[in-house]
Write an enzyme that holds these catalytic residues in place. Structure first.
Site, PDB file in Angstrom:
ATOM      1  CG  HIS A  49     -18.098  -4.682 -11.978  1.00 37.01           C
ATOM      2  ND1 HIS A  49     -18.972  -5.370 -11.187  1.00 37.01           N
ATOM      3  CD2 HIS A  49     -17.477  -3.794 -11.163  1.00 37.01           C
ATOM      4  CE1 HIS A  49     -18.881  -4.912  -9.952  1.00 37.01           C
ATOM      5  NE2 HIS A  49     -17.987  -3.954  -9.909  1.00 37.01           N
ATOM      6  CE  LYS A  55      -5.425   1.564   4.342  1.00 38.47           C
ATOM      7  NZ  LYS A  55      -6.740   1.380   4.867  1.00 38.47           N
ATOM      8  NE  ARG A  96     -11.830   5.481   0.126  1.00 33.93           N
ATOM      9  CZ  ARG A  96     -12.305   5.185   1.308  1.00 33.93           C
ATOM     10  NH1 ARG A  96     -12.819   6.139   2.057  1.00 33.93           N
ATOM     11  NH2 ARG A  96     -12.281   3.946   1.758  1.00 33.93           N
ATOM     12  CG  ASN A 145     -15.036  -0.811  -9.700  1.00 31.96           C
ATOM     13  OD1 ASN A 145     -15.103  -1.616 -10.617  1.00 31.96           O
ATOM     14  ND2 ASN A 145     -15.712  -0.949  -8.565  1.00 31.96           N
ATOM     15  N   PRO A 176       2.430   3.616   4.749  1.00 30.73           N
ATOM     16  CG  PRO A 176       4.496   4.623   5.181  1.00 30.73           C
ATOM     17  CD  PRO A 176       3.247   4.799   4.401  1.00 30.73           C
ATOM     18  CG  ASP A 216     -21.648  -7.492 -11.292  1.00 35.44           C
ATOM     19  OD1 ASP A 216     -22.038  -6.412 -11.715  1.00 35.44           O
ATOM     20  OD2 ASP A 216     -20.465  -7.683 -10.931  1.00 35.44           O
ATOM     21  NE  ARG A 238     -18.830   5.915 -13.033  1.00 30.49           N
ATOM     22  CZ  ARG A 238     -19.611   4.872 -13.276  1.00 30.49           C
ATOM     23  NH1 ARG A 238     -20.861   5.049 -13.590  1.00 30.49           N
ATOM     24  NH2 ARG A 238     -19.140   3.655 -13.207  1.00 30.49           N
ATOM     25  CG  ASP A 290      -2.124   0.916   1.060  1.00 27.62           C
ATOM     26  OD1 ASP A 290      -3.211   0.426   0.708  1.00 27.62           O
ATOM     27  OD2 ASP A 290      -1.969   2.141   1.267  1.00 27.62           O
ATOM     28  CB  ALA A 291       0.459   4.605  -1.235  1.00 22.29           C
ATOM     29  NE  ARG A 303     -23.404  -6.985  -4.870  1.00 22.74           N
ATOM     30  CZ  ARG A 303     -22.411  -6.163  -5.232  1.00 22.74           C
ATOM     31  NH1 ARG A 303     -22.240  -5.829  -6.488  1.00 22.74           N
ATOM     32  NH2 ARG A 303     -21.604  -5.657  -4.324  1.00 22.74           N
TER      33      ARG A 303
HETATM   34  P1  6V0 Z   1      -9.986   2.070  -0.130  1.00 29.16           P
HETATM   35  O1  6V0 Z   1     -10.425   1.549   1.201  1.00 29.16           O
HETATM   36  O2  6V0 Z   1      -9.868   3.522  -0.376  1.00 29.16           O
HETATM   37  O3  6V0 Z   1      -8.584   1.355  -0.465  1.00 29.16           O
HETATM   38  C1  6V0 Z   1      -7.751   1.721  -1.514  1.00 29.16           C
HETATM   39  C2  6V0 Z   1      -6.336   1.526  -1.039  1.00 29.16           C
HETATM   40  O4  6V0 Z   1      -5.443   1.786  -2.137  1.00 29.16           O
HETATM   41  C3  6V0 Z   1      -5.943   2.474   0.094  1.00 29.16           C
HETATM   42  O5  6V0 Z   1      -5.459   1.727   1.203  1.00 29.16           O
HETATM   43  C4  6V0 Z   1      -4.852   3.329  -0.531  1.00 29.16           C
HETATM   44  O6  6V0 Z   1      -3.870   3.724   0.410  1.00 29.16           O
HETATM   45  C5  6V0 Z   1      -4.301   2.375  -1.577  1.00 29.16           C
HETATM   46  N1  6V0 Z   1      -3.499   3.052  -2.593  1.00 29.16           N
HETATM   47  C6  6V0 Z   1      -3.720   4.253  -3.170  1.00 29.16           C
HETATM   48  N2  6V0 Z   1      -2.718   4.528  -4.011  1.00 29.16           N
HETATM   49  C7  6V0 Z   1      -1.856   3.491  -3.979  1.00 29.16           C
HETATM   50  C8  6V0 Z   1      -0.640   3.198  -4.640  1.00 29.16           C
HETATM   51  N3  6V0 Z   1      -0.094   4.040  -5.531  1.00 29.16           N
HETATM   52  N4  6V0 Z   1      -0.018   2.037  -4.352  1.00 29.16           N
HETATM   53  C9  6V0 Z   1      -0.541   1.185  -3.473  1.00 29.16           C
HETATM   54  N5  6V0 Z   1      -1.696   1.403  -2.808  1.00 29.16           N
HETATM   55  C10 6V0 Z   1      -2.344   2.544  -3.071  1.00 29.16           C
HETATM   56  O7  6V0 Z   1     -10.945   1.506  -1.275  1.00 29.16           O
HETATM   57  P2  6V0 Z   1     -11.688   0.095  -1.287  1.00 29.16           P
HETATM   58  O8  6V0 Z   1     -10.775  -0.939  -0.738  1.00 29.16           O
HETATM   59  O9  6V0 Z   1     -13.052   0.224  -0.731  1.00 29.16           O
HETATM   60  O10 6V0 Z   1     -11.856  -0.144  -2.859  1.00 29.16           O
HETATM   61  C11 6V0 Z   1     -10.719  -0.417  -3.663  1.00 29.16           C
HETATM   62  C12 6V0 Z   1     -11.103  -0.504  -5.133  1.00 29.16           C
HETATM   63  O11 6V0 Z   1     -11.884  -1.684  -5.366  1.00 29.16           O
HETATM   64  C13 6V0 Z   1     -11.965   0.671  -5.626  1.00 29.16           C
HETATM   65  O12 6V0 Z   1     -11.525   1.050  -6.921  1.00 29.16           O
HETATM   66  C14 6V0 Z   1     -13.357   0.062  -5.689  1.00 29.16           C
HETATM   67  O13 6V0 Z   1     -14.208   0.736  -6.576  1.00 29.16           O
HETATM   68  C15 6V0 Z   1     -13.008  -1.337  -6.147  1.00 29.16           C
HETATM   69  N6  6V0 Z   1     -14.058  -2.351  -5.967  1.00 29.16           N
HETATM   70  C16 6V0 Z   1     -14.225  -3.249  -6.981  1.00 29.16           C
HETATM   71  C17 6V0 Z   1     -15.186  -4.241  -6.898  1.00 29.16           C
HETATM   72  C18 6V0 Z   1     -15.364  -5.190  -8.044  1.00 29.16           C
HETATM   73  O14 6V0 Z   1     -16.321  -6.001  -8.059  1.00 29.16           O
HETATM   74  N7  6V0 Z   1     -14.488  -5.172  -9.021  1.00 29.16           N
HETATM   75  C19 6V0 Z   1     -15.988  -4.364  -5.736  1.00 29.16           C
HETATM   76  C20 6V0 Z   1     -15.773  -3.499  -4.704  1.00 29.16           C
HETATM   77  C21 6V0 Z   1     -14.826  -2.411  -4.771  1.00 29.16           C
END
Ligand code: 6V0
Length: 332
Positions: free
Chosen positions: A192, A56, A98, A137, A54, A165, A105, A51-52, A168
């Site tokens: 998706h 967390k 995020r 996504n 450290p 999907d 989008r 992750d980016a 579900r």
């Molecule tokens: P989140 O909780 O914001 O986690 C994202 C993580 O990525 C964070 O911990 C960031 O620190 C980390 N991050 C950001 N930049 C970097 C980088 N350069 N290198 C390494 N790590 C980095 O988001 P969440 O976990 O909820 O979602 C993650 C992604 O999954 C999003 O794009 C969602 O839209 C996607 N999903 C896809 C689904 C699917 O069916 N394909 C389903 C659910 C979510």
């Protein structure tokens, strides 16, 4: 001094069992749900988290390591440096930016493309033989981006696509018919997202095509009811996000299920995002979208030749065009 006295002639380790390594990039809600499902299901010998952030990342790693007494033995590492992922059999990418308030989008997607430009090259550099499984996504476009950035053959780049999907969908059909979701064979294909396509014509329950099943049970077959179930599938993610802020458990199980099929060479069929050009009349360009694909140790082993009605094929091609329209606006 060794803790155990060595036993003469004992083999150091079983030569028959292959050592597996999975890396998960992005230790957010989704990445950690995937990691914990993989651990509880004993799918790997080694798990690397990247992750980016450290602090967390270290916190998540320690929290998982502290469960060692209750889990199958797995070596867990974490680092912001991709060297930790070296030699992975499977790399799962969940990192994502995020959405900022008011951001389009497309703008969010372009930021994620920039993120992937930082992630994919070092990831594949350390694991040139790995299989990439993209979850971030919009998963179809980002799978295409990952494919382009990796230089990998298309069988080694997979998007989690409509596997979730479809799960579900199976849950809702099972709930409606009061049967077990595992007995429901049903696929959502295409994007998706909002343009996904429900393949009603090929749904079966316990081997019985669903439409005749409904007739036999004297449950009135109403097209509106079926469409309503599909709409609920599309709304599903939005609803969970509006209620708890993110989705995690179902995507965790869904991706662990794909990891099992790939690493254990199960040759099972899953609706996942694959390079779809040439299938079902999709010929508008190189596009990744979900089709029922057979997965194994080599990645995508093939695409199932499901019979689609003319309406279903048309919807699938429309879905491909929707993705291509977005893809063509990107700077990769
Ligand atoms: P989140 O909780 O914001 O986690 C994202 C993580 O990525 C964070 O911990 C960031 O620190 C980390 N991050 C950001 N930049 C970097 C980088 N350069 N290198 C390494 N790590 C980095 O988001 P969440 O976990 O909820 O979602 C993650 C992604 O999954 C999003 O794009 C969602 O839209 C996607 N999903 C896809 C689904 C699917 O069916 N394909 C389903 C659910 C979510």
């Amino acid at each position: 001094q060794a803790f155990f006295k060595s036993i003469m002639n004992a083999a150091p380790s079983s030569p028959t069992k292959r050592h597996n390594k999975i890396s998960v990039v992005g230790a957010g809600n989704v990445g950690m749900a995937i990691a914990q499902t993989i651990l509880t299901q004993d799918l790997t010998d080694e798990l690397a988290l990247v992750d980016a952030i450290p602090e967390k990342l270290r916190g998540e790693m320690l929290d998982l390591q502290h469960a060692a007494a209750f889990l199958p033995r797995t070596k867990i590492h974490a680092s912001t440096d991709y060297a930790v992922t070296a030699g992975s059999d499977l790399c799962i990418v969940t990192a994502g930016a995020r959405q900022i308030n008011g951001e389009s989008r497309l703008n969010l997607l372009q930021r994620n493309v920039t993120l992937f430009q930082k992630i994919i090259p070092p990831l594949v550099g350390h694991s040139p033989d790995t299989i990439l499984l993209i979850v971030s996504n919009p998963v179809d476009v980002l799978s295409y981006v990952a494919w382009k950035l990796s230089g990998f053959p298309s069988n080694r780049v997979i998007g989690s696509g409509t596997n979730l999907d479809s799960s579900r969908f199976r849950f809702l059909i099972a709930d409606h018919l009061d049967v077990n979701a595992q007995d429901v064979q049903a696929f959502i294909v295409g994007e998706h997202g909002d343009s996904s396509v429900a393949l009603w014509s090929s749904i079966s329950v316990g081997g019985v095509p669903v439409l005749s099943f409904l007739e036999k049970q004297e449950i009135a077959y109403e097209r509106e009811m079926l469409e309503k179930i599909h709409k609920e599938v599309i709304q599903g993610a939005y609803e969970v996000i509006s209620l708890k802020g993110y989705t995690s458990w179902a995507i965790g199980y869904s991706v662990a299920n794909l990891a099992r099929s790939i690493l254990r060479n199960q040759r099972r069929v899953h609706p996942v995002s694959v390079l779809a050009k040439g299938f079902y009349g999709i010929d508008g360009g190189e596009v990744f979208l979900s089709l029922p694909a057979q997965l194994g140790r080599g990645g995508v082993l093939g695409v199932t030749n499901v019979h689609l009605t003319e309406e279903e094929s048309q919807r699938l091609r429309d879905s491909a065009n929707t993705i291509l329209e977005v893809q063509n606006q990107l700077a990769i």
